[in-house]
Design an enzyme around this catalytic site. Structure first.
Site, PDB file in Angstrom:
ATOM      1  N   SER A 148       4.645  -0.860  -9.240  1.00  0.00           N
ATOM      2  CA  SER A 148       6.025  -1.209  -9.555  1.00  0.00           C
ATOM      3  C   SER A 148       6.379  -0.648 -10.934  1.00  0.00           C
ATOM      4  CB  SER A 148       6.220  -2.730  -9.476  1.00  0.00           C
ATOM      5  OG  SER A 148       7.582  -3.072  -9.515  1.00  0.00           O
ATOM      6  N   GLU A 251       7.397   5.083  -3.549  1.00  0.00           N
ATOM      7  CA  GLU A 251       7.785   3.875  -2.823  1.00  0.00           C
ATOM      8  C   GLU A 251       8.829   3.158  -3.654  1.00  0.00           C
ATOM      9  OE1 GLU A 251       7.159   0.520  -3.868  1.00  0.00           O
ATOM     10  OE2 GLU A 251       6.368   1.236  -5.779  1.00  0.00           O
ATOM     11  N   HIS A 319       5.822  -2.287  -2.030  1.00  0.00           N
ATOM     12  CA  HIS A 319       6.202  -3.698  -2.143  1.00  0.00           C
ATOM     13  C   HIS A 319       6.202  -4.394  -0.781  1.00  0.00           C
ATOM     14  CE1 HIS A 319       7.610  -2.175  -6.007  1.00  0.00           C
ATOM     15  NE2 HIS A 319       7.724  -3.424  -6.428  1.00  0.00           N
TER      16      HIS A 319
END
Length: 352
Positions: A148, A251, A319
């Site tokens: 992230s 992502e 995620h």
């Protein structure tokens, strides 16, 4: 009895005294050797240093995180957790967060630096990190673990300091933590031991779907990237690096398929984006239905049709409920076979 100590050890092992005799010294050796092996396995497990350089975290989870790691046989040090939330919800000011991270990166006792959570704010630390890059590079290598918002820090560590790192589960989101609190599903199928197996043994993932013709040839390169929003935030800045020898992981979360389509058109139009390949992970929401998943895949497929470099799809990282670990800053190879729909991705262990 000739070997009273042996009889005692055997009784603990569930063996009868009738098995003792000429073989008893050998049995004792095996028991002692097995005990030494167990002790070695226990003492060999490294200490984990927790850190958080982005959004504030729930203080109540730190005790749970420590307990989870300790149950796995790891000791945990939280000295680099320094939270005084700012109005923007970062764990601390940019200056303090940078100072804490630099101290951890230059601490000779630290080998594994595991991020508690992502969020936002890590990109703000770049001026501080660059000013101290020589000091950091002179320290012993550290393995950073997280994803992230941690993508910004991976980028610096991989491309400036030249250390490998792990794009993978956060300390607060993993299968072990899910067993403690069933409410958070992120990375619920990916655990701590998988990360260390990847570091020690490398890995091979099957099910890598080629999305265009050039992808069928396979390829290799240095793995980089992570969260697409963070990769995009470095575009046209003085901190952006060359992509020519890179295989880019990408992502994201919280972006609609239309927003993703717009971003991928920007990527297509970008003058200096010519990587060895792109591997897309999960973009759809964690509980998406088939229609939603197909829409995101459609956007990725359309992008793959428009570019001339290999594009792959592997929605097993990001995620979602599964978040497979990858070794960033290290070579990887993709192999395809004309007789199979999917390709395989292989990485060797972390170079130590």
């Amino acid at each position: 009895m000739k070997y009273p100590l042996i009889a005692f050890l055997l009784s603990l092992a569930g063996l009868s005294s009738s098995t003792v005799g000429a073989a008893a010294p050998n049995t004792l050796y095996l028991i002692a050797n097995n005990q030494a092996t167990l002790e070695s396995e226990t003492t060999a497990k490294p200490k984990i240093y927790l850190i958080s350089s982005s959004s504030q975290y729930d203080e109540n989870t730190i005790g749970e995180i420590k307990a989870v790691f300790q149950q796995q046989g790891y000791s945990v040090d939280s000295r680099y957790l320094d939270q005084q939330p700012t109005p923007l919800g970062y764990v601390n000011t940019d200056e303090v967060r940078a100072e804490t991270l630099i101290n951890a990166l230059t601490d000779e006792n630290v080998k594994y630096l595991w991020f508690v959570r992502g969020g936002s704010g890590a990109l703000n630390l770049y001026p501080y990190l660059y000013r101290n890059r020589d000091k950091i590079a002179a320290a012993s290598p550290k393995i950073l673990i997280g994803f992230s918002d941690v993508t910004a820090l991976h980028h610096f560590i991989n491309n400036v300091i030249k250390w490998p790192s792990i794009h993978g589960i956060l300390a607060s989101f993993n299968s072990e933590m899910y067993e403690v609190d069933k409410t958070e599903q992120i990375s619920m199928y990916s655990g701590i031991q998988q990360v260390f197996r990847t570091i020690t043994n490398g890995m091979t993932y099957t099910g890598i779907e080629p999305l265009n013709v050039s992808a069928r040839a396979g390829g290799q390169g240095t793995l980089n990237g992570g969260n697409l929003t963070l990769v995009q935030s470095l575009f046209s800045t003085r901190y952006e690096k060359n992509y020519a020898d890179k295989v880019m992981l990408m992502e994201d979360t919280g972006v609609t398929y239309k927003q993703l389509d717009r971003t991928l058109h920007q990527l297509e139009y970008k003058k200096n984006f010519h990587p060895k390949a792109v591997i897309f992970g999960q973009f759809y929401s964690i509980n998406a239905n088939k229609i939603e998943k197909d829409l995101y895949r459609y956007v990725l497929q359309e992008f793959a049709n428009r570019v001339d470099y290999p594009v792959y799809y592997y929605p097993e990282f990001g995620h979602g409920k599964t978040n497979q670990p990858f070794i960033l800053g290290q070579q990887m190879q993709i192999l395809c076979n004309e007789h199979y729909r999917y390709c395989s991705l292989t990485q060797p262990p972390v170079k130590r």
